[in-house]
Design an enzyme around this catalytic site. Structure first.
Site, PDB file in Angstrom:
ATOM      1  N   GLU A 275      -3.857  12.158  35.507  1.00 20.37           N
ATOM      2  CA  GLU A 275      -2.554  12.605  35.003  1.00 20.37           C
ATOM      3  C   GLU A 275      -2.654  13.995  34.379  1.00 20.37           C
ATOM      4  O   GLU A 275      -2.387  14.181  33.187  1.00 20.37           O
ATOM      5  CB  GLU A 275      -2.025  11.585  33.988  1.00 20.37           C
ATOM      6  N   CYS A 346      13.736  32.601  10.311  1.00 21.97           N
ATOM      7  CA  CYS A 346      13.495  32.730   8.868  1.00 21.97           C
ATOM      8  C   CYS A 346      12.435  31.749   8.390  1.00 21.97           C
ATOM      9  O   CYS A 346      12.695  30.840   7.587  1.00 21.97           O
ATOM     10  CB  CYS A 346      14.805  32.543   8.096  1.00 21.97           C
TER      11      CYS A 346
END
Length: 421
Positions: A275, A346
């Site tokens: 995978e 911010c």
């Protein structure tokens, strides 16, 4: 290897100039290379040649349907970890018998959807989950194919937040209890045991942890077969790392990984599932951003970009490194200077790199974050009411926007104001 190269002094994705894409779609944006996606998938597929196998792309790395369809048409199966990912895989045309459902928190609704739509197997993470899958399967009059994910207590020697195979991690059941759990699974009429699942972590740069885990799985396979279980499939997870910098020692190649699998598990005659996600998608994608300002600070200069931590979270979340390059190739011998490369969000954590040596840049210049194809767009958010950035897929000399940037109006219309306001 990837297909993001300088041609005539300009960074290209295959045969398309990055600056041309930026002019068409704006910045920031993600850009993926079809050729790189297919090359990396093929390397894994060829590494397991001679064994019955299926490469199931771990779509949590990058789950745009265009990427899924590209890989599915090449023969990939899919590894999903949520009902949403399952729905994406189905929508991209992946047949249910090539979809493996992993994840520690599968709900009744997700299990029902997968059993109804078709599923290759559930990788069971706990005994309570096993009971629920049995219950849902019986309610539908069907039998669910399962593996049990065993935790081999192997240190993957990777970042703590992406290690999954140690005893303190939340994943799987202790391998010491595997025979007991498999005996319970065999007694549940809604389940059919088909194999064993193991996955020890992500961004591994050494084969030895894999080898240790797979040896434990080989021994467990023999024990479970002796107990009467028909173990026909081994799901070995993913986790092979990629080089995020040009200078690091290169991680093992897929062909070396495949040779190790054959050496440790080839004698068992099991179908092998792997995978990979990061190694297929990571170097197949870049994030392109524009310099808004060059700011002089106390003892340092800042490159303030229009891309931010909400667009590419890995540096803030994992202290991850990405090579950052100018879209215009610097002149030979140009003197570099250090920059702190930051976004406009911010948060002090909205920092991509500190004291990164770059050729001088100015407002309006474009930069590209390499190796951003995995865990980039899929982890993005709209923090600070910043729109999700576009995704672009390149194929030769063509490109297409495969996810549009939403407008502010589209974002605001998702809010609902209560009647009392």
């Amino acid at each position: 290897m990837d297909h993001f190269l300088y041609k005539d002094g300009a960074l290209h994705a295959e045969d398309v100039a990055i600056a041309d894409i930026a002019a068409a779609v704006g910045t920031p944006f993600y850009c993926y290379s079809t050729a790189t996606l297919l090359r990396h998938f093929t390397l894994f597929d060829e590494a397991l040649a001679g064994m019955d196998h299926l490469v199931c792309y771990a779509m949590k790395a990058a789950s745009n349907q265009a990427i899924l369809k590209t890989l599915a048409q090449a023969g990939a199966g899919m590894d999903v970890v949520s009902g949403g990912e399952y729905a994406r895989a189905i929508a991209a045309g992946v047949p249910g018998d090539k979809i493996v459902f992993s994840g520690v928190g599968k709900t009744h609704e997700e299990i029902r959807a997968a059993l109804t739509g078709g599923i290759r197997q559930f990788n069971v993470e706990s005994e309570p989950e096993m009971e629920v899958i049995n219950e849902v399967a019986l309610s539908l009059g069907t039998v669910a194919p399962i593996t049990v994910r065993v935790n081999p207590d192997v240190d993957a020697k990777t970042h703590a937040k992406i290690a999954t195979g140690k005893s303190e991690n939340k994943f799987g059941i202790p391998i010491a209890r595997a025979r007991e759990v498999y005996a319970r699974a065999a007694a549940l009429p809604g389940l059919r045991v088909v194999g064993i699942d193991v996955h020890i972590g992500s961004q591994l740069t050494d084969l030895e942890p894999f080898r240790l885990a797979y040896r434990k799985v080989a021994a467990l396979t023999e024990e479970l077969r002796a107990d009467g279980h028909d173990i026909i499939r081994l799901d070995l997870g993913g986790g092979l790392g990629i080089p995020y910098t040009r200078s690091n020692e290169a991680p093992p190649l897929p062909v070396e990984y495949g040779a190790m699998i054959k050496e440790e598990l080839g004698h068992l005659g099991c179908e092998i599932e792997i995978e990979p996600g990061r190694l297929i998608a990571g170097n197949a994608g870049i994030m392109v951003s524009k310099v808004i300002y060059v700011k002089s600070g106390e003892g340092r200069d800042f490159l303030i970009l229009d891309g931010a931590m909400n667009d590419l979270l890995r540096p803030a979340m994992y202290d991850a490194h990405h090579d950052i390059v100018s879209v215009v190739e610097p002149a030979p011998g140009v003197e570099q200077q250090p920059y702190d490369i930051v976004g406009p969000v911010c948060e002090t954590g909205d920092t991509f790199a500190k004291e990164r040596m770059m050729a001088p840049l100015s407002a309006g210049d474009l930069v590209a974050f390499r190796s951003a194809g995995a865990y980039g767009a899929v982890m993005a958010s709209e923090y600070n009411t910043r729109p999700l950035i576009p995704e672009v897929l390149v194929h030769g000399d063509q490109f297409a926007v495969i996810r549009q940037r939403p407008t502010f109006d589209e974002m605001l219309k998702r809010d609902t104001i209560p009647d009392w306001l």
